[in-house]
Scaffold this motif. Structure first.
Motif, PDB file in Angstrom:
ATOM      1  N   ILE A 128       0.833  -1.203   0.000  1.00 21.01           N
ATOM      2  CA  ILE A 128       0.000   0.000   0.000  1.00 21.01           C
ATOM      3  C   ILE A 128       0.869   1.255   0.000  1.00 21.01           C
ATOM      4  O   ILE A 128       0.640   2.183  -0.760  1.00 21.01           O
ATOM      5  CB  ILE A 128      -0.964   0.007   1.216  1.00 21.01           C
ATOM      6  N   PHE A 129       1.917   1.273   0.835  1.00 20.31           N
ATOM      7  CA  PHE A 129       2.761   2.456   0.912  1.00 20.31           C
ATOM      8  C   PHE A 129       3.680   2.603  -0.311  1.00 20.31           C
ATOM      9  O   PHE A 129       4.142   3.697  -0.591  1.00 20.31           O
ATOM     10  CB  PHE A 129       3.544   2.487   2.231  1.00 20.31           C
ATOM     11  N   ASN A 130       3.928   1.510  -1.046  1.00 17.99           N
ATOM     12  CA  ASN A 130       4.615   1.641  -2.336  1.00 17.99           C
ATOM     13  C   ASN A 130       3.693   2.342  -3.327  1.00 17.99           C
ATOM     14  O   ASN A 130       4.126   3.197  -4.101  1.00 17.99           O
ATOM     15  CB  ASN A 130       5.008   0.291  -2.919  1.00 17.99           C
ATOM     16  N   ARG A 131       2.427   1.973  -3.307  1.00 14.51           N
ATOM     17  CA  ARG A 131       1.451   2.628  -4.196  1.00 14.51           C
ATOM     18  C   ARG A 131       1.344   4.109  -3.880  1.00 14.51           C
ATOM     19  O   ARG A 131       1.358   4.947  -4.774  1.00 14.51           O
ATOM     20  CB  ARG A 131       0.068   2.002  -4.037  1.00 14.51           C
ATOM     21  N   LEU A 132       1.207   4.428  -2.591  1.00 15.49           N
ATOM     22  CA  LEU A 132       1.075   5.825  -2.181  1.00 15.49           C
ATOM     23  C   LEU A 132       2.312   6.644  -2.565  1.00 15.49           C
ATOM     24  O   LEU A 132       2.198   7.824  -2.882  1.00 15.49           O
ATOM     25  CB  LEU A 132       0.825   5.920  -0.673  1.00 15.49           C
ATOM     26  N   GLY A 133       3.485   6.015  -2.534  1.00 18.82           N
ATOM     27  CA  GLY A 133       4.718   6.713  -2.879  1.00 18.82           C
ATOM     28  C   GLY A 133       5.128   6.566  -4.336  1.00 18.82           C
ATOM     29  O   GLY A 133       6.185   7.048  -4.726  1.00 18.82           O
ATOM     30  N   ASP A 134       4.292   5.882  -5.134  1.00 21.55           N
ATOM     31  CA  ASP A 134       4.614   5.632  -6.549  1.00 21.55           C
ATOM     32  C   ASP A 134       5.986   4.984  -6.715  1.00 21.55           C
ATOM     33  O   ASP A 134       6.805   5.418  -7.527  1.00 21.55           O
ATOM     34  CB  ASP A 134       4.537   6.923  -7.379  1.00 21.55           C
ATOM     35  N   THR A 135       6.246   3.934  -5.916  1.00 22.14           N
ATOM     36  CA  THR A 135       7.511   3.225  -6.001  1.00 22.14           C
ATOM     37  C   THR A 135       7.291   1.752  -6.314  1.00 22.14           C
ATOM     38  O   THR A 135       6.221   1.204  -6.046  1.00 22.14           O
ATOM     39  CB  THR A 135       8.327   3.348  -4.698  1.00 22.14           C
ATOM     40  N   LEU A 136       8.312   1.153  -6.878  1.00 19.23           N
ATOM     41  CA  LEU A 136       8.336  -0.282  -7.178  1.00 19.23           C
ATOM     42  C   LEU A 136       9.604  -0.873  -6.582  1.00 19.23           C
ATOM     43  O   LEU A 136      10.599  -0.170  -6.412  1.00 19.23           O
ATOM     44  CB  LEU A 136       8.407  -0.536  -8.687  1.00 19.23           C
ATOM     45  N   ILE A 137       9.583  -2.177  -6.335  1.00 18.73           N
ATOM     46  CA  ILE A 137      10.803  -2.893  -5.985  1.00 18.73           C
ATOM     47  C   ILE A 137      11.083  -3.810  -7.168  1.00 18.73           C
ATOM     48  O   ILE A 137      10.252  -4.634  -7.538  1.00 18.73           O
ATOM     49  CB  ILE A 137      10.652  -3.710  -4.683  1.00 18.73           C
ATOM     50  N   VAL A 138      12.264  -3.623  -7.749  1.00 20.49           N
ATOM     51  CA  VAL A 138      12.597  -4.350  -8.968  1.00 20.49           C
ATOM     52  C   VAL A 138      13.835  -5.208  -8.760  1.00 20.49           C
ATOM     53  O   VAL A 138      14.650  -4.958  -7.874  1.00 20.49           O
ATOM     54  CB  VAL A 138      12.828  -3.390 -10.164  1.00 20.49           C
ATOM     55  N   LYS A 139      13.938  -6.223  -9.592  1.00 24.28           N
ATOM     56  CA  LYS A 139      15.125  -7.074  -9.635  1.00 24.28           C
ATOM     57  C   LYS A 139      16.128  -6.391 -10.544  1.00 24.28           C
ATOM     58  O   LYS A 139      15.773  -5.928 -11.627  1.00 24.28           O
ATOM     59  CB  LYS A 139      14.740  -8.453 -10.187  1.00 24.28           C
ATOM     60  N   ILE A 140      17.365  -6.296 -10.090  1.00 21.72           N
ATOM     61  CA  ILE A 140      18.408  -5.674 -10.898  1.00 21.72           C
ATOM     62  C   ILE A 140      18.850  -6.674 -11.957  1.00 21.72           C
ATOM     63  O   ILE A 140      19.052  -7.854 -11.665  1.00 21.72           O
ATOM     64  CB  ILE A 140      19.607  -5.250 -10.029  1.00 21.72           C
ATOM     65  N   LYS A 141      19.011  -6.195 -13.162  1.00 24.18           N
ATOM     66  CA  LYS A 141      19.455  -7.053 -14.259  1.00 24.18           C
ATOM     67  C   LYS A 141      20.873  -7.533 -13.994  1.00 24.18           C
ATOM     68  O   LYS A 141      21.704  -6.800 -13.487  1.00 24.18           O
ATOM     69  CB  LYS A 141      19.426  -6.276 -15.581  1.00 24.18           C
ATOM     70  N   THR A 142      21.117  -8.770 -14.351  1.00 33.14           N
ATOM     71  CA  THR A 142      22.466  -9.312 -14.215  1.00 33.14           C
ATOM     72  C   THR A 142      23.328  -8.779 -15.350  1.00 33.14           C
ATOM     73  O   THR A 142      22.813  -8.296 -16.359  1.00 33.14           O
ATOM     74  CB  THR A 142      22.452 -10.859 -14.273  1.00 33.14           C
ATOM     75  N   SER A 143      24.617  -8.899 -15.224  1.00 31.84           N
ATOM     76  CA  SER A 143      25.511  -8.402 -16.275  1.00 31.84           C
ATOM     77  C   SER A 143      25.278  -9.137 -17.590  1.00 31.84           C
ATOM     78  O   SER A 143      25.462  -8.589 -18.661  1.00 31.84           O
ATOM     79  CB  SER A 143      26.971  -8.518 -15.838  1.00 31.84           C
ATOM     80  N   GLU A 144      24.839 -10.391 -17.511  1.00 33.89           N
ATOM     81  CA  GLU A 144      24.537 -11.154 -18.729  1.00 33.89           C
ATOM     82  C   GLU A 144      23.356 -10.524 -19.464  1.00 33.89           C
ATOM     83  O   GLU A 144      23.378 -10.362 -20.676  1.00 33.89           O
ATOM     84  CB  GLU A 144      24.228 -12.609 -18.364  1.00 33.89           C
ATOM     85  N   GLU A 145      22.320 -10.152 -18.727  1.00 33.01           N
ATOM     86  CA  GLU A 145      21.153  -9.519 -19.338  1.00 33.01           C
ATOM     87  C   GLU A 145      21.505  -8.143 -19.887  1.00 33.01           C
ATOM     88  O   GLU A 145      21.028  -7.735 -20.922  1.00 33.01           O
ATOM     89  CB  GLU A 145      20.013  -9.393 -18.324  1.00 33.01           C
ATOM     90  N   GLU A 146      22.361  -7.413 -19.157  1.00 29.45           N
ATOM     91  CA  GLU A 146      22.751  -6.084 -19.602  1.00 29.45           C
ATOM     92  C   GLU A 146      23.574  -6.146 -20.880  1.00 29.45           C
ATOM     93  O   GLU A 146      23.530  -5.251 -21.699  1.00 29.45           O
ATOM     94  CB  GLU A 146      23.546  -5.367 -18.501  1.00 29.45           C
ATOM     95  N   SER A 147      24.309  -7.248 -21.075  1.00 31.91           N
ATOM     96  CA  SER A 147      25.140  -7.363 -22.273  1.00 31.91           C
ATOM     97  C   SER A 147      24.297  -7.561 -23.530  1.00 31.91           C
ATOM     98  O   SER A 147      24.808  -7.460 -24.633  1.00 31.91           O
ATOM     99  CB  SER A 147      26.159  -8.495 -22.113  1.00 31.91           C
ATOM    100  N   GLU A 148      23.016  -7.868 -23.369  1.00 30.73           N
ATOM    101  CA  GLU A 148      22.135  -8.039 -24.517  1.00 30.73           C
ATOM    102  C   GLU A 148      21.687  -6.705 -25.108  1.00 30.73           C
ATOM    103  O   GLU A 148      21.062  -6.659 -26.152  1.00 30.73           O
ATOM    104  CB  GLU A 148      20.904  -8.856 -24.112  1.00 30.73           C
ATOM    105  N   THR A 149      22.015  -5.607 -24.446  1.00 32.01           N
ATOM    106  CA  THR A 149      21.636  -4.290 -24.939  1.00 32.01           C
ATOM    107  C   THR A 149      22.392  -4.000 -26.225  1.00 32.01           C
ATOM    108  O   THR A 149      23.593  -4.172 -26.299  1.00 32.01           O
ATOM    109  CB  THR A 149      21.963  -3.202 -23.895  1.00 32.01           C
ATOM    110  N   ARG A 150      21.658  -3.553 -27.219  1.00 32.49           N
ATOM    111  CA  ARG A 150      22.272  -3.223 -28.500  1.00 32.49           C
ATOM    112  C   ARG A 150      21.987  -1.780 -28.815  1.00 32.49           C
ATOM    113  O   ARG A 150      20.891  -1.288 -28.611  1.00 32.49           O
ATOM    114  CB  ARG A 150      21.692  -4.099 -29.603  1.00 32.49           C
ATOM    115  N   TYR A 151      22.989  -1.103 -29.328  1.00 31.89           N
ATOM    116  CA  TYR A 151      22.829   0.281 -29.729  1.00 31.89           C
ATOM    117  C   TYR A 151      22.724   0.312 -31.248  1.00 31.89           C
ATOM    118  O   TYR A 151      23.588  -0.196 -31.947  1.00 31.89           O
ATOM    119  CB  TYR A 151      24.008   1.128 -29.252  1.00 31.89           C
ATOM    120  N   ILE A 152      21.656   0.907 -31.721  1.00 33.72           N
ATOM    121  CA  ILE A 152      21.408   0.955 -33.148  1.00 33.72           C
ATOM    122  C   ILE A 152      21.322   2.407 -33.581  1.00 33.72           C
ATOM    123  O   ILE A 152      20.601   3.199 -32.979  1.00 33.72           O
ATOM    124  CB  ILE A 152      20.077   0.230 -33.490  1.00 33.72           C
ATOM    125  N   LYS A 153      22.053   2.737 -34.629  1.00 34.30           N
ATOM    126  CA  LYS A 153      22.010   4.093 -35.178  1.00 34.30           C
ATOM    127  C   LYS A 153      20.834   4.191 -36.142  1.00 34.30           C
ATOM    128  O   LYS A 153      20.557   3.255 -36.874  1.00 34.30           O
ATOM    129  CB  LYS A 153      23.310   4.437 -35.897  1.00 34.30           C
TER     130      LYS A 153
END
Length: 154
Positions: A128-153
């Motif tokens: 309830i207090f996360n809703r009132l504060g507009d906050t979430l609790i998230v799982k941090i991406k692992t370095s393996e997941e972060e390495s999937e990021t691709r930059y496209i021009k």
């Protein structure tokens, strides 16, 4: 435009993070109270204050702990160990007000906050207090997941 993905933390991971924080702050609180009063069984006056004389100071310490760490870094020690983070509703840095509201619920009203949050849960797994504060609790991406990021021009 790329899709951004927010991985919501499981209730069980959040509980373990809270438990780690609880043990740490309970030990610190006990040391502070013992150092101040020479005992861990102390009372302030009569009535309500006497009955809650240990709960209130300890909850204030919890509140300060969560506000400072979660606003500055997004993580308490428990969250860091469990690879969780508090964010705003869009996955960004939460506001001070959001962290304050969320922390207040954890520090003073957690059973009420959690039970109502689970009963009235939404797709974002918010207390309830996360809703009132507009906050979430998230799982941090692992370095393996972060390495999937691709930059496209374009």
């Amino acid at each position: 435009m790329t899709d951004s993905k927010i991985i919501l933390a499981k209730w069980s991971d959040r509980f373990v993070a809270w438990l780690i924080d609880f043990v740490i702050i309970s030990l610190i609180s006990t040391i502070i109270i013992f150092g101040s009063f020479g005992t861990i069984n102390y009372e302030f006056g009569e009535g309500f204050w006497a009955e809650n004389s240990q709960y209130i100071p300890t909850s204030i310490i919890f509140l300060g702990y969560w506000i400072v760490l979660e606003y500055k870094t997004g993580q308490s020690i428990g969250k860091k160990i469990m690879k969780l983070k508090i964010t705003d509703i869009n996955g960004g840095k939460p506001s001070f007000k959001g962290v304050l509201i969320s922390s207040f619920g954890k520090a003073f009203l957690l059973p009420f906050d959690l039970i109502l949050g689970m009963i009235l849960t939404n797709e974002k797994r918010q207390r309830i207090f996360n809703r009132l504060g507009d906050t979430l609790i998230v799982k941090i991406k692992t370095s393996e997941e972060e390495s999937e990021t691709r930059y496209i021009k374009d």
